[in-house]
Design an enzyme around this catalytic site. Structure first.
Site, PDB file in Angstrom:
ATOM      1  N   TYR A  54       1.014  -1.386  -0.097  1.00 58.36           N
ATOM      2  CA  TYR A  54       0.007  -0.214  -0.082  1.00 58.36           C
ATOM      3  C   TYR A  54       0.945   1.106   0.031  1.00 58.36           C
ATOM      4  O   TYR A  54       1.597   1.530   0.818  1.00 58.36           O
ATOM      5  CB  TYR A  54      -1.037   0.068   1.208  1.00 58.36           C
ATOM      6  CG  TYR A  54      -2.002  -0.883   1.039  1.00 58.36           C
ATOM      7  CD1 TYR A  54      -2.033  -1.838  -0.079  1.00 58.36           C
ATOM      8  CD2 TYR A  54      -2.647  -1.473   2.336  1.00 58.36           C
ATOM      9  CE1 TYR A  54      -3.123  -2.889  -0.196  1.00 58.36           C
ATOM     10  CE2 TYR A  54      -3.679  -2.413   2.004  1.00 58.36           C
ATOM     11  CZ  TYR A  54      -3.953  -2.937   0.919  1.00 58.36           C
ATOM     12  OH  TYR A  54      -4.905  -4.076   0.969  1.00 58.36           O
ATOM     13  N   GLN A 178      -8.504 -13.252   3.404  1.00 60.51           N
ATOM     14  CA  GLN A 178      -9.024 -12.107   2.903  1.00 60.51           C
ATOM     15  C   GLN A 178      -9.583 -11.541   1.639  1.00 60.51           C
ATOM     16  O   GLN A 178      -8.733 -11.408   0.897  1.00 60.51           O
ATOM     17  CB  GLN A 178      -7.978 -10.595   3.488  1.00 60.51           C
ATOM     18  CG  GLN A 178      -8.440  -9.327   3.063  1.00 60.51           C
ATOM     19  CD  GLN A 178      -7.528  -8.296   3.741  1.00 60.51           C
ATOM     20  OE1 GLN A 178      -7.071  -6.948   2.964  1.00 60.51           O
ATOM     21  NE2 GLN A 178      -7.131  -8.235   5.015  1.00 60.51           N
TER      22      GLN A 178
HETATM   23  P1  NDP Z   1     -14.573   0.204  -0.124  1.00 56.72           P
HETATM   24  O1  NDP Z   1     -15.344  -0.518  -1.130  1.00 56.72           O
HETATM   25  O2  NDP Z   1     -15.602   0.448   1.042  1.00 56.72           O
HETATM   26  O3  NDP Z   1     -14.247   1.779  -0.722  1.00 56.72           O
HETATM   27  C1  NDP Z   1     -13.825   2.683   0.219  1.00 56.72           C
HETATM   28  C2  NDP Z   1     -13.832   4.134  -0.747  1.00 56.72           C
HETATM   29  O4  NDP Z   1     -15.225   4.556  -1.229  1.00 56.72           O
HETATM   30  C3  NDP Z   1     -13.207   5.477   0.184  1.00 56.72           C
HETATM   31  O5  NDP Z   1     -11.863   5.327   0.234  1.00 56.72           O
HETATM   32  C4  NDP Z   1     -14.021   6.573  -0.519  1.00 56.72           C
HETATM   33  O6  NDP Z   1     -13.420   6.827  -1.654  1.00 56.72           O
HETATM   34  C5  NDP Z   1     -15.363   5.730  -0.665  1.00 56.72           C
HETATM   35  N1  NDP Z   1     -16.333   5.989   0.418  1.00 56.72           N
HETATM   36  C6  NDP Z   1     -16.219   5.289   1.469  1.00 56.72           C
HETATM   37  N2  NDP Z   1     -17.242   5.591   2.104  1.00 56.72           N
HETATM   38  C7  NDP Z   1     -18.045   6.459   1.434  1.00 56.72           C
HETATM   39  C8  NDP Z   1     -19.291   7.165   1.759  1.00 56.72           C
HETATM   40  N3  NDP Z   1     -20.208   6.769   2.906  1.00 56.72           N
HETATM   41  N4  NDP Z   1     -19.837   8.011   1.082  1.00 56.72           N
HETATM   42  C9  NDP Z   1     -19.067   8.185  -0.309  1.00 56.72           C
HETATM   43  N5  NDP Z   1     -17.969   7.533  -0.727  1.00 56.72           N
HETATM   44  C10 NDP Z   1     -17.568   6.755   0.238  1.00 56.72           C
HETATM   45  O7  NDP Z   1     -13.318  -0.305   0.607  1.00 56.72           O
HETATM   46  P2  NDP Z   1     -12.023  -0.251  -0.108  1.00 56.72           P
HETATM   47  O8  NDP Z   1     -11.798  -0.616  -1.677  1.00 56.72           O
HETATM   48  O9  NDP Z   1     -11.258   0.677   0.249  1.00 56.72           O
HETATM   49  O10 NDP Z   1     -11.394  -1.276   0.692  1.00 56.72           O
HETATM   50  C11 NDP Z   1     -11.100  -1.446   2.221  1.00 56.72           C
HETATM   51  C12 NDP Z   1      -9.971  -2.146   2.833  1.00 56.72           C
HETATM   52  O11 NDP Z   1      -9.946  -3.183   2.412  1.00 56.72           O
HETATM   53  C13 NDP Z   1      -8.632  -1.569   2.085  1.00 56.72           C
HETATM   54  O12 NDP Z   1      -8.259  -0.173   2.687  1.00 56.72           O
HETATM   55  C14 NDP Z   1      -7.711  -2.633   2.269  1.00 56.72           C
HETATM   56  O13 NDP Z   1      -7.340  -2.389   3.652  1.00 56.72           O
HETATM   57  C15 NDP Z   1      -8.471  -3.810   2.098  1.00 56.72           C
HETATM   58  N6  NDP Z   1      -8.223  -4.282   0.753  1.00 56.72           N
HETATM   59  C16 NDP Z   1      -7.714  -5.407   0.526  1.00 56.72           C
HETATM   60  C17 NDP Z   1      -7.255  -5.976  -0.744  1.00 56.72           C
HETATM   61  C18 NDP Z   1      -6.742  -7.337  -1.006  1.00 56.72           C
HETATM   62  O14 NDP Z   1      -6.230  -7.633  -1.815  1.00 56.72           O
HETATM   63  N7  NDP Z   1      -6.557  -8.013   0.356  1.00 56.72           N
HETATM   64  C19 NDP Z   1      -7.550  -5.203  -1.875  1.00 56.72           C
HETATM   65  C20 NDP Z   1      -8.511  -3.956  -1.590  1.00 56.72           C
HETATM   66  C21 NDP Z   1      -8.720  -3.643  -0.468  1.00 56.72           C
HETATM   67  P3  NDP Z   1     -13.352   8.336  -2.328  1.00 56.72           P
HETATM   68  O15 NDP Z   1     -13.752   9.065  -1.247  1.00 56.72           O
HETATM   69  O16 NDP Z   1     -11.952   8.247  -2.698  1.00 56.72           O
HETATM   70  O17 NDP Z   1     -14.071   8.192  -3.590  1.00 56.72           O
END
Ligand code: NDP
Length: 330
Positions: A54, A178
């Site tokens: 990351y 995960q």
């Molecule tokens: P989400 O699908 O929940 O997306 C999060 C993003 O959505 C935020 O960064 C923000 O982006 C937007 N968001 C979040 N809440 C809201 C809201 N209430 N209203 C509007 N927009 C919102 O989760 P992630 O894809 O970030 O994944 C979560 C975690 O999972 C990661 O941080 C990581 O730790 C893990 N992960 C693990 C992976 C793996 O291969 N093991 C791969 C991917 C993630 P913005 O505001 O920028 O638009």
């Protein structure tokens, strides 16, 4: 906040957690990271997820700095990292004994910690024998550098192979996976892993509950500037959205927003609540680029209580993607 055992393991993780991918150490500065993590902690989050990949290590650096600055008690926290993509050299990636040990040591240094609670093999490595990986993870735990190990995006057979080797050789077996899980991505959690919950007590820390934000409804009228889909380097998300599947999904999100309105919650809360409702999900790893998003998302557990059979049926009708049993499903 509710705290769940991580599968059959004794450690307890908050039902909602916070991860660093894209956002911390990359998209937003350390001050925003601080505010998001504090908002999560104050809502009862104890689990913060990270990976050596990351922000090329910056995710661990900023989260480590925040934890140091707040003075939170280490024993109150569950911290993870994931090993696989640690650099460009031939031995900087994958799941060899060498990279697992060197990657773990480097991650701990960036986090300013003596140990992580959870360590994941971020992807399967087809170029390294699984036995070598199992032995290396066993060594990491025996050295006190991690407490539990698991996998990320491994298929059920690969997880069972690792588990079988660990049992046969009297080594520590993996306890958690995960995988991606959200309303649009259901097959692994709802079908492929079913026997693993029963047979090996697999826990799950699921990712992208909002499908990178799509399920918040923020993309229903196009791509807002500053959002994840607008970021440089994330054209693959934009392309996915513009394709036929993406457009179909946007139509579904519009309909889900109607259900959210009826329940008096936001679409993001509905989508996160739906994930948390699955009893095989130990924790939903949320992501947030602003503390207000954390505040909103952390209320999803209250919304989970509103998801009656009727509401779940309405959601199912909109999604129309219930995973089918596998041919050899038992
Ligand atoms: P989400 O699908 O929940 O997306 C999060 C993003 O959505 C935020 O960064 C923000 O982006 C937007 N968001 C979040 N809440 C809201 C809201 N209430 N209203 C509007 N927009 C919102 O989760 P992630 O894809 O970030 O994944 C979560 C975690 O999972 C990661 O941080 C990581 O730790 C893990 N992960 C693990 C992976 C793996 O291969 N093991 C791969 C991917 C993630 P913005 O505001 O920028 O638009």
């Amino acid at each position: 906040m509710q705290y769940n055992n991580l599968g059959c393991a004794g450690i307890k993780v908050s039902a909602l957690s916070l991860g660093a991918w894209v956002t911390y150490g990359e998209q937003v500065d350390e001050d925003v990271t601080f505010k998001c993590m504090v908002a999560a902690y104050e809502a009862g989050v104890n689990f913060f997820d990270n990976a050596e990949a990351y922000g090329s290590g910056n995710g661990e650096i900023v989260m480590g700095n925040v934890i140091k600055k707040t003075g939170w008690k280490r024993s109150d926290l569950v911290i993870s990292t994931k090993i696989f993509w640690g650099g460009d050299g031939p031995n900087d990636s994958g799941l060899s004994w060498k990279h697992i040990i060197e990657g773990t040591n480097a991650a701990l240094k960036r986090l300013q910690m003596d140990y992580v609670d959870l360590i994941f093999c971020h992807r399967p490595d087809i170029e390294t024998p699984i036995e070598e990986t199992v032995r290396a993870m066993n060594h990491v735990i025996n050295q006190g550098k991690a407490f539990y190990w698991g996998t990320s995006e491994w298929n059920a057979d690969q997880i069972m192979e690792a588990y079988g080797i660990a049992r046969r050789e009297h080594l520590i077996p993996p306890v958690m996976e995960q995988p991606e899980y959200n309303m649009f991505k259901r097959q692994r959690i709802e079908r492929e892993y079913i026997r693993l919950y029963k047979e090996i007590g697999l826990g799950t820390t699921i990712w992208s509950p909002l499908a990178s934000g799509l399920l918040s409804g923020k993309y229903n009228q196009g791509i807002p500037s500053g959002s994840r889909f607008s970021l440089e380097g994330y054209d693959w998300l934009r392309k996915r959205l513009e394709g036929a599947e993406g457009q179909k999904n946007i139509e579904k999100v519009r309909q889900l927003s109607e259900i959210a309105k009826d329940l008096g919650c936001t679409t993001a809360q509905l989508a996160i609540a739906w994930c948390s409702k699955n009893p095989n999900v130990s924790t939903v790893i949320t992501g947030a680029s602003r503390p207000e998003q954390v505040d909103e998302n952390m209320k999803a557990l209250e919304v989970a209580d509103l998801l009656s059979e009727d509401v779940l049926d309405r959601i199912e009708n909109i999604l129309d993607n219930k995973p089918k049993p596998l041919p050899n499903f038992r």
